[in-house]
Design an enzyme around this catalytic site. Structure first.
Site, PDB file in Angstrom:
ATOM      1  N   GLU A  67       0.837  -1.205   0.000  1.00 49.21           N
ATOM      2  CA  GLU A  67       0.000   0.000   0.000  1.00 49.21           C
ATOM      3  C   GLU A  67       0.865   1.245   0.000  1.00 49.21           C
ATOM      4  O   GLU A  67       1.836   1.347   0.766  1.00 49.21           O
ATOM      5  CB  GLU A  67      -0.895  -0.023   1.244  1.00 49.21           C
ATOM      6  CG  GLU A  67      -2.251   0.573   1.021  1.00 49.21           C
ATOM      7  CD  GLU A  67      -3.073  -0.205  -0.015  1.00 49.21           C
ATOM      8  OE1 GLU A  67      -3.012   0.126  -1.212  1.00 49.21           O
ATOM      9  OE2 GLU A  67      -3.768  -1.142   0.393  1.00 49.21           O
ATOM     10  N   SER A  77     -13.778   4.362  -9.104  1.00 53.69           N
ATOM     11  CA  SER A  77     -13.441   5.418 -10.068  1.00 53.69           C
ATOM     12  C   SER A  77     -12.540   4.882 -11.182  1.00 53.69           C
ATOM     13  O   SER A  77     -12.746   5.191 -12.357  1.00 53.69           O
ATOM     14  CB  SER A  77     -12.785   6.600  -9.361  1.00 53.69           C
ATOM     15  OG  SER A  77     -11.801   6.146  -8.485  1.00 53.69           O
ATOM     16  N   ASP A 104       3.073   2.072  -5.007  1.00 57.95           N
ATOM     17  CA  ASP A 104       3.110   2.114  -6.489  1.00 57.95           C
ATOM     18  C   ASP A 104       3.714   3.406  -7.031  1.00 57.95           C
ATOM     19  O   ASP A 104       4.486   3.387  -7.988  1.00 57.95           O
ATOM     20  CB  ASP A 104       1.739   1.793  -7.122  1.00 57.95           C
ATOM     21  CG  ASP A 104       0.606   2.744  -6.772  1.00 57.95           C
ATOM     22  OD1 ASP A 104       0.795   3.615  -5.906  1.00 57.95           O
ATOM     23  OD2 ASP A 104      -0.475   2.620  -7.393  1.00 57.95           O
ATOM     24  N   GLY A 122     -12.992   3.117  -1.740  1.00 58.15           N
ATOM     25  CA  GLY A 122     -11.668   2.524  -1.631  1.00 58.15           C
ATOM     26  C   GLY A 122     -11.570   1.183  -2.337  1.00 58.15           C
ATOM     27  O   GLY A 122     -10.570   0.485  -2.218  1.00 58.15           O
ATOM     28  N   LEU A 123     -12.634   0.796  -3.089  1.00 63.59           N
ATOM     29  CA  LEU A 123     -12.554  -0.444  -3.870  1.00 63.59           C
ATOM     30  C   LEU A 123     -12.340  -0.115  -5.350  1.00 63.59           C
ATOM     31  O   LEU A 123     -12.531  -0.940  -6.226  1.00 63.59           O
ATOM     32  CB  LEU A 123     -13.814  -1.293  -3.667  1.00 63.59           C
ATOM     33  CG  LEU A 123     -14.081  -1.714  -2.217  1.00 63.59           C
ATOM     34  CD1 LEU A 123     -15.355  -2.546  -2.125  1.00 63.59           C
ATOM     35  CD2 LEU A 123     -12.903  -2.503  -1.637  1.00 63.59           C
ATOM     36  N   ASP A 182      -4.273   0.456  -9.612  1.00 64.28           N
ATOM     37  CA  ASP A 182      -5.700   0.152  -9.764  1.00 64.28           C
ATOM     38  C   ASP A 182      -6.015  -0.228 -11.206  1.00 64.28           C
ATOM     39  O   ASP A 182      -6.683  -1.219 -11.481  1.00 64.28           O
ATOM     40  CB  ASP A 182      -6.545   1.360  -9.347  1.00 64.28           C
ATOM     41  CG  ASP A 182      -6.210   1.857  -7.954  1.00 64.28           C
ATOM     42  OD1 ASP A 182      -5.625   1.076  -7.184  1.00 64.28           O
ATOM     43  OD2 ASP A 182      -6.518   3.018  -7.640  1.00 64.28           O
TER      44      ASP A 182
HETATM   45  C1  GLA Z   1      -5.040   4.802  -4.523  1.00 59.86           C
HETATM   46  C2  GLA Z   1      -4.259   5.029  -5.812  1.00 59.86           C
HETATM   47  C3  GLA Z   1      -3.312   3.853  -6.070  1.00 59.86           C
HETATM   48  C4  GLA Z   1      -2.441   3.565  -4.844  1.00 59.86           C
HETATM   49  C5  GLA Z   1      -3.295   3.433  -3.595  1.00 59.86           C
HETATM   50  C6  GLA Z   1      -2.470   3.286  -2.344  1.00 59.86           C
HETATM   51  O1  GLA Z   1      -5.918   3.731  -4.675  1.00 59.86           O
HETATM   52  O2  GLA Z   1      -5.132   5.190  -6.901  1.00 59.86           O
HETATM   53  O3  GLA Z   1      -2.531   4.121  -7.204  1.00 59.86           O
HETATM   54  O4  GLA Z   1      -1.473   4.564  -4.700  1.00 59.86           O
HETATM   55  O5  GLA Z   1      -4.148   4.563  -3.438  1.00 59.86           O
HETATM   56  O6  GLA Z   1      -1.736   2.103  -2.366  1.00 59.86           O
END
Ligand code: GLA
Length: 392
Positions: free
Chosen positions: A12, A103, A15, A99-100, A146
Site C-alpha cells: 500500500e 473510479s 506504487d 476505496g474499492l 488500480d
Molecule cells: C489509490 C491510488 C493507487 C495507490 C493506492 C495506495 O488507490 O489510486 O494508485 O497509490 O491509493 O496504495
C-alpha cells in the site's frame, strides 16, 4: 464492458514510488455499455448515481464527482475520436467512493466501451496507462496499480505488479484462503477529501527519495522515487537519518534543486510549506515493499498464518508511519482479527474507505458479523475475479 473493482492485498502506497503491489480484482464491478451518436455529446445514465450526466465534447468542463472521470476518458480519446458522441449506460454493484476503486473501474470501462463504440478499440496493453493518465488529467493523482489490476487480473489469482521495470505475474490464491472487505463507514473519494492527504504523501516520498539520494552521494535532482534506490546497501539505516519532518521548500533549498521539482503533480501541486513526515513515510514504503515479496512467498508456499501476520504489520505501519488510517479503520481491523481473521489491514489509499481481512472460509460469517457490529458495514466476502471483460 465489465470492469471489476479491486482490493489490494498488500503493497500500500508503494506504487507511486515504483515499488511492487499485490492486488486482486473482485467479483463486484462497474458495467458500461456505449453506442455512438453524431451530436458530439457524451450522455451518461446510471442506476448508481442520480440524474443524467452530459459532456459537450466541443466545450468540455470539469464536472464534480464521477463526472471528472467521464471528462478524463473523453479527453484521452480526443486525438483518435475527436468530437464523437455517445449514449452510455452504467450500472454498478461496486460501492462508490469507498476505496474499492470504483473510479478506476469506471474510467477503464468508459475508455474500453467508448473506444469500441467509436470503432477504434484500445489495445489492452495500452488501456491501463491510458486510464491512469485520464484520471490524472481529471485531477486525481494515482500511482497505476488500480488500472493495471482492473485490466489484467485473472480469476483465482492475485496480480504481482512491478513498475521498475514494468512487469506482472500471477500469484495463485491458495485453496482455503478467503477475503472479507468491510467499510469503515467513512467515504474516501480519491477525487475529493482524501486527495490532499494522498498528494502530500506522493510529494513526501519524493522528497524522501531526493534526500536519501543526496545522503548516498548520487547526482542531485536525478532520483525521483524511492524505488530507484533499492539495492543500495545500508538504505534502511540511512532512512533513519532523514528528518522527522521537513517542508519541500527547505528540502529544495538544502539540496539546491527547484522547489517545483519536488512539489509539482500531474495537475496542481502540494504547497511548498507543508510539513512532511519524510522519515516515517520512507520507513513505511521500503518495509512495505519487502512485505510484498514476503506475502507473495507466503501465498506460493501456502503459509496462510504468515500471510495474515504480514497484513497486520502492513496495517500498523500505515497507521503509525504513514498516517493514513483512521480510528474506524483501526477498530474494524481489530474486530475482524478478534473474530478469527488471520490478519487485517486498511486497503487502498486509506483516510476512510475499506479494510480487508484474510481468513479461513469457515470464519467468514463471524468476521463479517464482527465488522458490521464495529462500524455498521457493509461487509462481505470477495473472490479474486477476472479483469476487464466484454459482456455479450
Ligand atoms: C489509490 C491510488 C493507487 C495507490 C493506492 C495506495 O488507490 O489510486 O494508485 O497509490 O491509493 O496504495
Amino acid at each position: 464492458m465489465r470492469a471489476p473493482g479491486r482490493v489490494n492485498l498488500i503493497g500500500e502506497h508503494t506504487d507511486y514510488s515504483l515499488l511492487p503491489v499485490l492486488p486482486i480484482a473482485i467479483d463486484r464491478a462497474v458495467m458500461v455499455a456505449a453506442a455512438a451518436t453524431d451530436d458530439g455529446r457524451v450522455v451518461i445514465e446510471s442506476d448508481a448515481v442520480e440524474g443524467v450526466l452530459e459532456l459537450d465534447r466541443s466545450r468540455p468542463v470539469a464536472a464534480a464527482g464521477w463526472g471528472r472521470y467521464v471528462l478524463g476518458a473523453a479527453h484521452a480519446l480526443e486525438r483518435t475520436s475527436p468530437g464523437a458522441g455517445a449514449r452510455v449506460l452504467v450500472t454498478s454493484d461496486l460501492p462508490l467512493a469507498g476505496g474499492l476503486s470504483s473510479s478506476s473501474a469506471l474510467t477503464c470501462g468508459l475508455l474500453a466501451a467508448l473506444s469500441g463504440a467509436w470503432g477504434l478499440p484500445i489495445d489492452r496493453a495500452a488501456l491501463a496507462p491510458m486510464a491512469a493518465a485520464a484520471e490524472r488529467y481529471a485531477g486525481v493523482e494515482t500511482g497505476g496499480m488500480d488500472q493495471e489490476v482492473i485490466v489484467h487480473a485473472v480469476a483465482g489469482n492475485a496480480l504481482r505488479i512491478d513498475f521498475l521495470p514494468p512487469s506482472r505475474r500471477l500469484v495463485p490464491v491458495p485453496p482455503g484462503l478467503a477475503f472479507v472487505v468491510a467499510s469503515s463507514g467513512e467515504a474516501a473519494p480519491k477525487g475529493e477529501d482524501a486527495r490532499e492527504a494522498y498528494n502530500e504523501r506522493v510529494v513526501g516520498t519524493r522528497v524522501a527519495a531526493a534526500l536519501l539520494a543526496d545522503l548516498i552521494g548520487l547526482e542531485r535532482g536525478e532520483v525521483r522515487t524511492l524505488g530507484e534506490l533499492t539495492g543500495f546497501a545500508e538504505l534502511e539505516f540511512l532512512v533513519e537519518e532523514l528528518p522527522d519532518s521537513v517542508t519541500p521548500r527547505s528540502a529544495a533549498r538544502s539540496l539546491g534543486v527547484l522547489e517545483d521539482s519536488l512539489t509539482s503533480l500531474s495537475h496542481g501541486r502540494v504547497r511548498p510549506d507543508t510539513p512532511l513526515a519524510v522519515c516515517a513515510f520512507a520507513r513505511h514504503v521500503l518495509a512495505e515493499a519487502a512485505r510484498v515479496d514476503a506475502a507473495e512467498g507466503a501465498l506460493l508456499g501456502g503459509d496462510l498464518k504468515r500471510f495474515g501476520q504480514l497484513l497486520d504489520a502492513s496495517h500498523l505501519s500505515l497507521r503509525d508511519n504513514f498516517g493514513c488510517s483512521t480510528p474506524a479503520l483501526n477498530l474494524l481491523c481489530k474486530s475482524m482479527r478478534k473474530a478469527g481473521a488471520l490478519g487485517a489491514r486498511l486497503t487502498g489509499a486509506g483516510f476512510g474507505g475499506y479494510a480487508l481481512a484474510a481468513c479461513l472460509p469457515e470464519v467468514v460469517p463471524a468476521v463479517v458479523a464482527a465488522a458490521v457490529a464495529a462500524t455498521g458495514g457493509p461487509a462481505f466476502e470477495v473472490r479474486s475475479s477476472q479483469g476487464l471483460e466484454v459482456l455479450r
